[in-house]
Design an enzyme around this catalytic site. Structure first.
Site, PDB file in Angstrom:
ATOM      1  N   SER A   1      44.788 -16.733  34.941  1.00  0.00           N
ATOM      2  CA  SER A   1      44.094 -17.158  36.034  1.00  0.00           C
ATOM      3  C   SER A   1      43.445 -15.835  36.918  1.00  0.00           C
ATOM      4  O   SER A   1      44.014 -14.772  36.922  1.00  0.00           O
ATOM      5  CB  SER A   1      44.975 -17.706  37.401  1.00  0.00           C
ATOM      6  OG  SER A   1      44.121 -18.250  38.468  1.00  0.00           O
ATOM      7  N   GLU A   2      42.154 -15.677  37.106  1.00  0.00           N
ATOM      8  CA  GLU A   2      41.238 -14.749  37.279  1.00  0.00           C
ATOM      9  C   GLU A   2      41.786 -13.933  38.815  1.00  0.00           C
ATOM     10  O   GLU A   2      41.558 -12.947  39.109  1.00  0.00           O
ATOM     11  CB  GLU A   2      39.807 -15.041  37.612  1.00  0.00           C
ATOM     12  CG  GLU A   2      39.346 -16.020  38.550  1.00  0.00           C
ATOM     13  CD  GLU A   2      37.868 -16.193  38.593  1.00  0.00           C
ATOM     14  OE1 GLU A   2      37.389 -16.223  39.807  1.00  0.00           O
ATOM     15  OE2 GLU A   2      37.461 -16.407  37.651  1.00  0.00           O
ATOM     16  N   ASN A   3      42.780 -14.765  39.577  1.00  0.00           N
ATOM     17  CA  ASN A   3      42.980 -14.122  40.826  1.00  0.00           C
ATOM     18  C   ASN A   3      44.217 -13.116  40.650  1.00  0.00           C
ATOM     19  O   ASN A   3      44.770 -12.572  41.368  1.00  0.00           O
ATOM     20  CB  ASN A   3      43.492 -15.293  41.669  1.00  0.00           C
ATOM     21  CG  ASN A   3      44.482 -16.132  41.344  1.00  0.00           C
ATOM     22  OD1 ASN A   3      44.259 -16.561  40.317  1.00  0.00           O
ATOM     23  ND2 ASN A   3      45.548 -16.204  42.106  1.00  0.00           N
TER      24      ASN A   3
END
Length: 219
Positions: A46-48
């Protein structure tokens, strides 16, 4: 009948291969985490800043701080790692993601994708999609085949501002699975109960239909 969001995600999960590092975008792509086969090991990113994202929690006991890019609470798989968004994007920009799954407003027959803005409507930001389409080795797009007005979203040329150029490999819609190559959509599978004729009618871009197209089979 058209596929549900969950069925689209389930079909995407069938494209995953053992050892893949996979980024899941916001929306339908995040549901893919629920359908990863137990026969393979993949690391969902997940890019976060979460590598090793698990399925959505089935209980009320959730960790409010464990979220995906869409701000939804998720679980962490065995061996997961948590790091800053800067390190997350270094992984993406460094070409270390094997597969990215994204949503889109439009995709065209040349593999171009428009996913970040509609002119004259509120835009919160372009997000990480532009990095993802530039850095991933393989990209699958999930979307409805047509908009609410019944107009095709699989076009000869995107009409909205582009997110990426010539980057989309496959599209899984509520009607079909298509591969993009040689300047055309190639119909590979159709949703159960959906006719080839309906898919042809709702595809504005160049569509190649070779022989009898099988229905999707879900494990």
């Amino acid at each position: 009948m058209a596929l549900s969001r969950e069925q689209i995600a389930k079909r995407v999960a069938m494209e995953l291969q053992d050892g893949y590092y996979v980024n899941l975008g916001i929306g339908i792509p995040t549901l893919v985490a629920n359908y990863v086969s137990s026969d393979i090991e993949v690391m969902l990113q997940s890019e976060n800043g979460l590598l090793g994202m698990g399925p959505y929690s089935e209980t009320a006991a959730v960790d409010a701080d464990m979220i995906n890019a869409g701000k939804e609470t998720v679980t962490a798989a065995k061996g997961a790692a948590i790091f800053s968004s800067a390190e997350s994007f270094a992984m993406i920009r460094g070409g270390h993601v094997d597969l990215t799954v994204l949503g889109a407003f439009e995709v065209d027959q040349h593999g171009n994708i428009a996913s970040w803005m509609i002119p004259n409507k509120l835009v919160k930001g372009m997000g990480g999609a532009m990095d993802l389409v530039a850095g991933a080795k393989n990209i699958i797009c999930t979307m409805t085949h047509a908009n609410k007005q019944g107009e095709s979203k699989l076009l000869s040329e995107c009409s909205l501002p582009l997110t990426g150029v010539g980057c989309i490999n496959k599209v899984i819609t509520d009607l079909a699975l298509l591969e993009i190559k040689d300047g055309a959509f190639y119909l590979l599978e159709r949703a159960p109960g959906v006719s080839t004729e309906e898919i042809i009618t709702k595809t504005a871009g160049k569509l190649i239909v070779a022989g009898d197209i099988p229905e999707m089979q879900f494990n």
